[in-house]
Design a protein around this motif. Sequence first.
Motif, short mmCIF file in Angstrom:
data_model
loop_
_atom_site.label_atom_id
_atom_site.label_comp_id
_atom_site.label_asym_id
_atom_site.label_seq_id
_atom_site.Cartn_x
_atom_site.Cartn_y
_atom_site.Cartn_z
N ARG A 49 0.83 -1.19 0.00
CA ARG A 49 0.00 0.00 0.00
C ARG A 49 0.87 1.24 0.00
O ARG A 49 1.93 1.27 0.63
N ASP A 50 0.38 2.23 -0.66
CA ASP A 50 1.09 3.50 -0.69
C ASP A 50 0.55 4.36 0.44
O ASP A 50 -0.53 4.93 0.35
N MET A 51 1.32 4.43 1.50
CA MET A 51 0.81 5.11 2.69
C MET A 51 1.22 6.57 2.75
O MET A 51 1.18 7.17 3.81
N SER A 52 1.60 7.14 1.65
CA SER A 52 2.11 8.49 1.73
C SER A 52 1.01 9.50 2.07
O SER A 52 1.28 10.60 2.52
N ALA A 53 -0.21 9.10 1.88
CA ALA A 53 -1.28 10.04 2.20
C ALA A 53 -1.53 10.13 3.69
O ALA A 53 -2.25 11.00 4.15
N ARG A 54 -0.91 9.24 4.41
CA ARG A 54 -1.17 9.24 5.85
C ARG A 54 -0.69 10.53 6.48
O ARG A 54 -1.28 11.07 7.38
N LYS A 55 0.41 11.05 5.95
CA LYS A 55 0.94 12.28 6.54
C LYS A 55 0.00 13.44 6.29
O LYS A 55 -0.12 14.35 7.08
N GLU A 60 -1.16 15.36 13.08
CA GLU A 60 0.21 15.32 13.57
C GLU A 60 0.27 14.50 14.83
O GLU A 60 -0.58 14.62 15.69
N GLU A 61 1.27 13.73 14.87
CA GLU A 61 1.37 12.86 16.02
C GLU A 61 2.02 13.60 17.17
O GLU A 61 3.22 13.84 17.17
N THR A 62 1.22 13.97 18.11
CA THR A 62 1.81 14.52 19.33
C THR A 62 1.98 13.37 20.31
O THR A 62 1.15 12.47 20.33
N PHE A 91 -8.30 8.51 7.13
CA PHE A 91 -7.32 7.81 6.32
C PHE A 91 -7.62 6.32 6.43
O PHE A 91 -7.41 5.72 7.47
N LYS A 92 -8.14 5.75 5.37
CA LYS A 92 -8.47 4.33 5.41
C LYS A 92 -7.41 3.56 4.67
O LYS A 92 -7.26 3.72 3.46
#
Lengths: 530, 244
Positions: A49-55, A60-62, A91-92
């Motif tokens: 899977r191309d997970m680049s959209a997750r960002k 933002e991960e605090t 984000f699925k």
Amino acid sequence: MASLGSSSSSGTEYIVRVPKNTNKKYNIMAFNAGDKVNCSTWTQARMERDMSARKIYGEEETPEGAAGSEFGKKQREEARRKKFGIVTREFKPEDQPWILKVNGKAGKRFKGLKKGGVTENASYYIFTQCPDGAFEAFPVHGWYNFTPVAKHRTLTAEEAEEEWGRRNKVVNHFSIMLQRRLREQTQGDEEEEESEKSAKKKKGGGRGGDLRIHDMEDDFEMSSDDSDNSLGEDGEGKTKAKSEAGKGKSKKKKKNNDKEALEDSDDGDYEGLEVDYMSDESSSDEEPEKGRPSKGEDIPKGIDEASESEEESEEEKQNEEEAKEEEEEEEGKKTPAQAEKKKKKDSSGESDSSDDSDIEGETASALFMKKRTPPKRGGGRGSAGSSRTGSRPGTPSIDSAATSNTLRAAASKLEQGKRQTQGPGTDSPAAKRLKMDPSGQSPCPSGKSTPQPPSGKSTPSSSDVQLTEEAVRRYLIRKPMTTKDLLKKFQTKRTGLSSEQTVNVLAQILKRLNPERKNVNDKMHFYLTE
Amino acid sequence: MSEKAGDVDLTGAKLNTGVWLVKVPKYLSHQWAKATGRGEVGKLRISKYVSFTLNEELTAIEGIEDKTVSAPREHPLTMQTVGGQTLAVFTETSSDKIALEGVVVQRADCRPAVSENYMKLKRLQIEESTKPIRLSQQLAKAVTNNYKPVANHAYNMEYERKKKEEGKRARADKQQVLDMLFSAFEKHQYYNIKDLVDITKQPVIYLKEILRDIGIYNVKGTHKNTWELKPEYRHYQGEEKVDE
């Protein structure tokens, strides 16, 4: 395995089963007909899977809990989002595209995008035949359209738009990517050295969109940008950029200036030109002109002089290079030298030619060159050409010298691009060498060219190639200058420093000198009185 | 596991297994889902024409009051070519293993044979689908906020009651409060003063005093208006300070 078995007219019956317990999800991988994909030729394949959209989609991960986290942060964020009506799409992972790599690193790559709406109104089933003759039907879970991914470099949207604007002028399309590659190279080096600076402004040399922090930098940047960006690919007579392998490669990297398609300037064009009284310009440059700015396009309109002079020198160069090209390359291929020349912005063709003249050309076809240049020179540059040749009595073939010089310069430029630290090293010796010769030979040192309008050089290049305090002091004593002017004196291609380095060093020098300031025409000029 | 990284099992592709891609109407797939046992749903007859016959037991449609309507049995299949397009089938297991099952060699469209039965079924479906998703509904009692209360009565009463029940916050022992604070700060680094008041149940002024001792107030930055422990009291990962 279309219809099997039956040749009998009554046909054959097969039982259809829909297995219930399968834990496999069936999906369709659709390729375009034009891509001619044959799955049986694949030796190995990897797909993830191309997970680049997750960002983009993911928040933002605090850090959760303990250091760095805030009490109730999540709830507050959610409340805030609801208040403003921000609806973020989740984000699925299931809907993310696939990246398929076939046959390892050197093989093809595909990107598979999920096609929506496949399972909404009708269901697709995959019928496979089992050994016992019955059919098994599996529902299709998702449909992915796979398209091949280009491995070659492409232009970004901004660059593409720029090139589109120049499409009528550019004939040589190969140079577009070469230029880009080279630009990236220099940018990469600059970045290594000036990481903070680059953080502040967008990577220098890039076209358009630089983030301006304050005026000083602005000025510094502008000129260096100009010089970097200058080249256009204006239409050129010769399109192919191939020449012999080795030469061709290095040359290819240079920007090609397709100036030949531009109209010749008429005599009257240079009449209103302001001439700078600084006579250090037009000195010999060590390096031949590399980049010619396009016909004033990339340069802000205010800088008429520069563009005019550049045009001029461009055209001259053009002529020289044309001639050289003819003789060096096979049929009308773009010269590496020409390309290199175009690389650097040199406002004075005069100094350039003086350079060239001093370097005795190795090319046997000096004669050839000579013959060709006059007709080309004829064109509207009569005055320029003649004055030039006049001032250099001892120069048989300016162009031939130009050739070799530019070749060398091109090679050195390339190296410089790769090893920035060594860059100045290689350039300055060359510079010094070349400088010596002119001063040795001609009575009027190339450095101090007479500010005569006929030469048409309004902003001659600096004689002192090194960006030293001494040089700056000299300029400022002579006449008040803006930072932009100063920068023009110390063009990156000449001094061998990157644009950012130049900016830095110049800033330091100015700090040390602490010149007086005066506002002329709404511009801040520096000057020294000694 | 190296395999997890997405290696595709290419056996299906290598064997050039051919499969059919059949488009099936929704109601039919619903019926198929109800199949029992081995999952037999019907028979496929292939001759000059291809058709599919649904098993008897699967024709009953659930969820419809009208028992006369049932799914049709005969379904001719229209065969289509794949065209130039390459359609491959890959499967993904729950453990993220991907396998290429085969290539589509034939496409088909399953249609019901037109019959009375089918028409009735369709009518029902259309009725179903034309119902709007959003409905206008008349309210029995109008919702109004037209009054201008001095204070919302119900709310007011509730508020007063809550206040009375809680009473004023009492200052507890300083050490106790400190303990509570430290344990709170163990969980999160930044706290709003309101949240701390909530946690410790202390009056604000008293709490602020204590906080001024052991903590600092962030005015700027990402964690605006929050309290955090002073560095020397912190003991977070990566920091090497000691608690008091």
